[in-house]
Write an enzyme that holds these catalytic residues in place. Structure first.
Site, short mmCIF file in Angstrom:
data_model
loop_
_atom_site.label_atom_id
_atom_site.label_comp_id
_atom_site.label_asym_id
_atom_site.label_seq_id
_atom_site.Cartn_x
_atom_site.Cartn_y
_atom_site.Cartn_z
N ASP A 129 0.98 -1.28 0.20
CA ASP A 129 -0.04 0.01 -0.05
C ASP A 129 0.78 1.17 -0.04
O ASP A 129 0.57 2.39 -0.09
CB ASP A 129 -0.91 0.07 1.22
CG ASP A 129 -0.48 -0.09 2.63
OD1 ASP A 129 0.92 0.03 2.69
OD2 ASP A 129 -0.86 0.13 3.37
N SER A 130 2.42 0.99 -0.14
CA SER A 130 3.21 2.25 -0.22
C SER A 130 2.92 2.75 -1.74
O SER A 130 3.50 3.91 -1.76
CB SER A 130 4.55 1.68 -0.21
OG SER A 130 4.89 0.58 -1.03
N ASP A 170 -0.80 -6.44 -0.24
CA ASP A 170 -0.86 -5.67 1.09
C ASP A 170 -2.20 -5.24 1.47
O ASP A 170 -2.74 -4.31 0.59
CB ASP A 170 0.25 -4.55 0.95
CG ASP A 170 0.64 -3.99 2.15
OD1 ASP A 170 0.32 -4.75 3.12
OD2 ASP A 170 1.53 -3.04 2.22
N LYS A 175 -0.70 -9.67 3.01
CA LYS A 175 0.24 -9.12 4.25
C LYS A 175 -0.66 -8.27 4.84
O LYS A 175 -1.31 -7.20 4.53
CB LYS A 175 1.71 -8.55 3.95
CG LYS A 175 2.35 -7.65 4.86
CD LYS A 175 3.64 -7.24 4.64
CE LYS A 175 3.52 -5.84 3.98
NZ LYS A 175 2.82 -4.78 5.02
N GLU A 186 -0.76 -5.48 8.71
CA GLU A 186 0.14 -4.99 9.65
C GLU A 186 -0.47 -5.12 11.22
O GLU A 186 -1.52 -5.18 11.18
CB GLU A 186 0.37 -3.24 9.53
CG GLU A 186 0.84 -2.97 8.13
CD GLU A 186 1.21 -1.49 7.84
OE1 GLU A 186 0.80 -0.61 8.82
OE2 GLU A 186 1.43 -0.96 6.89
N GLU A 239 10.14 -4.48 10.14
CA GLU A 239 10.52 -3.39 9.11
C GLU A 239 11.02 -2.27 10.39
O GLU A 239 10.49 -2.14 11.40
CB GLU A 239 9.40 -2.44 8.67
CG GLU A 239 9.80 -1.13 8.07
CD GLU A 239 8.83 -0.51 7.10
OE1 GLU A 239 7.67 -0.94 6.73
OE2 GLU A 239 8.91 0.57 6.65
#
Ligand code: KIV
Length: 292
Positions: free
Chosen positions: A49-50, A88, A118, A120, A187
């Site tokens: 999602d970056s 993501d 993925k 978070e 990270e």
């Protein structure tokens, strides 16, 4: 052209871990870059999602929607049919409930051809990981600097520096593994914390981003590697080639050549046979005569 190669599978990734061979993982958001990454032999791709920052120009990842993610992930899959493709989960696509998490994880599989998702978060997100894995979808956890919580974390900075904060990350890693995550991304945590978590992992692949050399593999943001993100360059990223500079020079040259009339040159256009061109002029003359 992409070279044919064997499809990267989960057993293949675990075999690499067993053999002590590092796994390569990069972000990617578009078809041409996916073709290049496939050709280069990159094993995993994260459609992160970056993309909200690298492709869409937002200041954070928070405005990114599932539809953005699916569009980009599907394009990447078309360019890289054999990589292990990870979608993501964007902000609020999984946090509210297990049901929403499973539905959106399923979209990555059904609509974009992903191999895994993925998300978070640590212990608080273990019910989401459990529900997604129970639905038959492989899941990766993400600890340390988690960009969706950047405001709460106090900015894009090193996480787990003190013993107690590091213990929380180590505990979260254990909880994610117990919930069924087959891999965890660490990270921006200190190298020795990453090493410790990697050594303690039993059936879980630990991937690092800015967390030192001891993880089972490394992830980098593609735009940071090639000078393609104009706003800042994170300290942890290495520039492997300055594509941004190459492109900028090319753009300036294009501008100057068009203005100076040296582009297009003779080899950049096509002509038609004289008789066809004469015929065209005649047709146009007849048409304008008939209109009078
Ligand atoms: O969105 C992304 O690319 C990520 C990385 C920062 C790990 O989650």
């Amino acid at each position: 052209m992409t070279e044919a190669r064997t499809k990267i599978t989960l057993p293949y990734l675990f075999q690499k871990v067993q053999k002590g061979e590092p796994i390569t993982w990069l972000t990617c958001y578009d078809f041409p870059t996916a073709c290049l990454q496939e050709q280069a032999g990159i094993e995993m791709i994260l459609v992160g999602d970056s993309l909200g920052m690298t492709m869409l120009g937002y200041d954070t990842t928070l405005p990114v929607k599932m539809d953005d993610m699916i569009r980009h992930a599907a394009a990447v899959r078309r360019g890289a049919p054999n990589v292990f493709l990870v979608g993501d989960m964007p902000y609020m696509s999984y946090q509210p409930s297990n049901e929403l998490a499973v539905l959106n994880a399923g979209r990555f599989m059904a609509e974009a051809g992903c191999d895994a998702i993925k998300l978070e978060g640590g212990t608080a997100m273990t019910p989401r990981i459990g529900a997604i894995v129970d639905a038959g979808i492989s899941a990766i956890g993400h600890l340390g600097l988690t960009p969706q919580s950047v405001a709460a974390l106090g900015g894009f900075k090193l996480q787990g520096k003190s013993a107690s904060l590091a213990k929380k990350i180590a505990d979260d890693a254990k909880a994610l593994e117990a919930a069924g995550a087959f891999a965890i991304l660490l990270e921006l945590v200190p190298d020795r914390l990453c090493k410790l978590i990697t050594e303690r992992a039993q059936n879980c692949i630990i991937m690092g981003l800015g967390s030192g050399p001891h993880a089972h593999g490394q992830l980098l943001i593609y735009h940071d590697m090639f000078g393609l993100f104009p706003k800042f360059k994170p300290k942890m990223a290495k520039v492997f080639g300055n594509a941004g500079e190459v492109i900028l020079n090319g753009l300036k040259t294009y501008h100057d050549e068009v203005v100076g009339r040296s582009f297009p040159a003779r080899e950049n256009w096509f002509s038609m046979p004289d008789e066809e061109f004469e015929g065209l002029k005649k047709l146009l003359e007849q048409e304008s005569a008939a209109a009078k």
